[in-house]
Each structure stands twice: as structure tokens, then as C-alpha cells.
Design an enzyme around this catalytic site. Structure first.
Site, PDB file in Angstrom:
ATOM      1  N   GLU A  50       0.309   1.936   4.627  1.00 33.87           N
ATOM      2  CA  GLU A  50       0.659   0.354   4.297  1.00 33.87           C
ATOM      3  C   GLU A  50       2.142   0.248   4.613  1.00 33.87           C
ATOM      4  OE1 GLU A  50       1.779  -2.857   0.833  1.00 33.87           O
ATOM      5  OE2 GLU A  50      -0.005  -1.333   0.556  1.00 33.87           O
ATOM      6  N   LYS A 137      -5.538  -6.141  -5.471  1.00 38.32           N
ATOM      7  CA  LYS A 137      -4.461  -5.437  -5.649  1.00 38.32           C
ATOM      8  C   LYS A 137      -3.967  -5.735  -7.242  1.00 38.32           C
ATOM      9  CE  LYS A 137       0.389  -5.113  -4.121  1.00 38.32           C
ATOM     10  NZ  LYS A 137       1.406  -4.665  -3.373  1.00 38.32           N
TER      11      LYS A 137
END
Length: 217
Positions: A50, A137
Site C-alpha cells: 500500500e 479498515k
């Protein structure tokens, strides 16, 4: 889409993320160090990254990395649709936002990418699902209550793929996974800017071995 409490979240990318168990979160103040982090971590065996939009010219780095089919590259800290579309055009296969933004999820869905929207409370989790999140998340994980918070949310949302991020490291990641997290996001020592700046590849590789051990556990 079915009812947001029961709809099974089955984006094709999820199987690989679950198997990896860890997403390295690359957040540096220098794009050169971000690229170095990916190079060293990849050398140790990690293939999913990421790249946060706080990295200078993050879309350019995403484009360069995503050109390699062996890597799965996503964008983090995506604030809005415009940023989402820039990252998707660069080749990002998943988008991560610290909050619920339906426009980010819509952009991801239109491009066939996975959307990870940030939440902390049950109301926010439900809003993330309603917005089209493939993954929720949990951020900030450590200050929200750590693994116990994951376990409590999983009791209400048993089919949701949760990815705790924020204060997660190789030491406490097993507790998050045992509590029901699908996978975790780790920056910290895994992408230690000071170690990168001083050329301490051994420290980065040691941290990579720690998280690779989680994937094999």
C-alpha cells in the site's frame, strides 16, 4: 447489493490478501525511500504494498510499481474521487481510505479494484458496507481497543473482512488475526524511514521475515 449486514464480501483480490495476512503500508517523506522500501521488502518475499498518498508523487510510484505483474499495488490515505481515479489510472488494484467516502468506493468498483474504507464504530462499519466497501479498515486500531475491539465487531459483523491498521506490528499482529482480522496493515518497523535513510537493509529484511512468519503461521 444485499443487506449491508449480511452481504458476503468476495472481491477476487481478497483471497490473496487473506493469504498474505499483512499489507506493508509504505509511508515515507521521500519517494526515493518509498521505492527502496518496496525493493528491499520485495527481495525478502513480500509482493503486496500500500503506497500512501502522503508519499511525494505517489501516483508516479504506483505507476512504476504496478507495471510489474508480480506485485499487487494499492493506494492508501485516498481522500476523494479525484485522487482515487488518479491512483486507479496509475494501476492501483485497491484503494484505502481512513474514513467512509462512497465516491472512493464507487471509483474503485468502476475500475474493478477493491475498496477499503476506514471505520471504528458499528455505525461506521455499517456505513462503510453501505458505501460499497469490500474491506473495512479499522483505524486507528490500537487506540480503538486493539484486538478486543476487532473481536467485538466481528460478533456483530461475522462476514466482514476487517483490516486493522495503526499501531499494528509483527508482535501484536497474531492477536489481531486471532481476534478475527482478515489481514492487517503494518508500517512502523517494516517501513522504517530512519533505517531506509541510513541504508540498513538488514533491519528492514529482519522486519520482513517477522511478518512473513505470520503469513506461514
Amino acid at each position: 447489493m444485499g443487506h449491508p449486514l449480511t452481504h458476503p464480501l468476495t472481491h477476487p483480490l481478497l483471497a490473496g490478501l487473506r493469504a498474505a495476512r499483512v499489507i506493508p503500508v509504505v509511508r515515507t517523506t521521500d519517494a526515493r525511500l518509498a521505492a527502496l522500501a518496496v525493493e528491499w521488502l520485495r527481495g525478502a518475499g513480500l509482493t503486496i504494498f500500500e503506497i500512501t498518498l502522503t508519499v511525494p508523487d505517489a501516483p508516479g510510484l504506483i505507476r512504476a510499481l504496478a507495471a510489474d505483474p508480480a506485485l499487487t499495488i494499492g493506494a492508501g490515505t485516498v481522500p476523494d474521487r479525484e485522487a482515487a481515479e488518479a491512483c486507479l489510472a496509475a494501476g492501483a488494484r485497491f484503494l484505502v481510505s481512513p474514513w467512509v467516502d462512497p465516491a472512493v468506493a464507487e471509483a474503485a468498483r468502476a475500475a474493478g479494484a477493491a475498496a477499503m474504507l476506514g471505520a471504528m464504530t458499528p455505525t461506521e462499519v455499517r456505513a462503510a458496507l453501505a458505501a460499497g466497501a469490500d474491506v473495512v479498515k479499522l483505524f486507528p486500531a490500537s487506540s480503538a481497543g486493539g484486538p478486543a475491539h476487532v473481536k467485538a465487531l466481528r460478533a456483530v459483523f461475522p462476514q466482514v473482512a476487517f483490516c486493522p491498521t495503526g499501531g499494528v506490528d509483527a508482535r501484536n499482529a497474531p492477536d489481531y488475526l486471532a481476534a478475527g482480522a482478515a489481514f492487517v496493515g503494518i508500517g512502523g518497523k517494516l517501513v522504517d524511514e530512519a533505517a531506509l535513510a541510513r541504508g540498513d537493509r538488514a533491519a528492514i529484511e529482519a522486519a520482513a521475515r517477522d511478518v512473513l512468519g505470520l503469513a506461514q503461521a
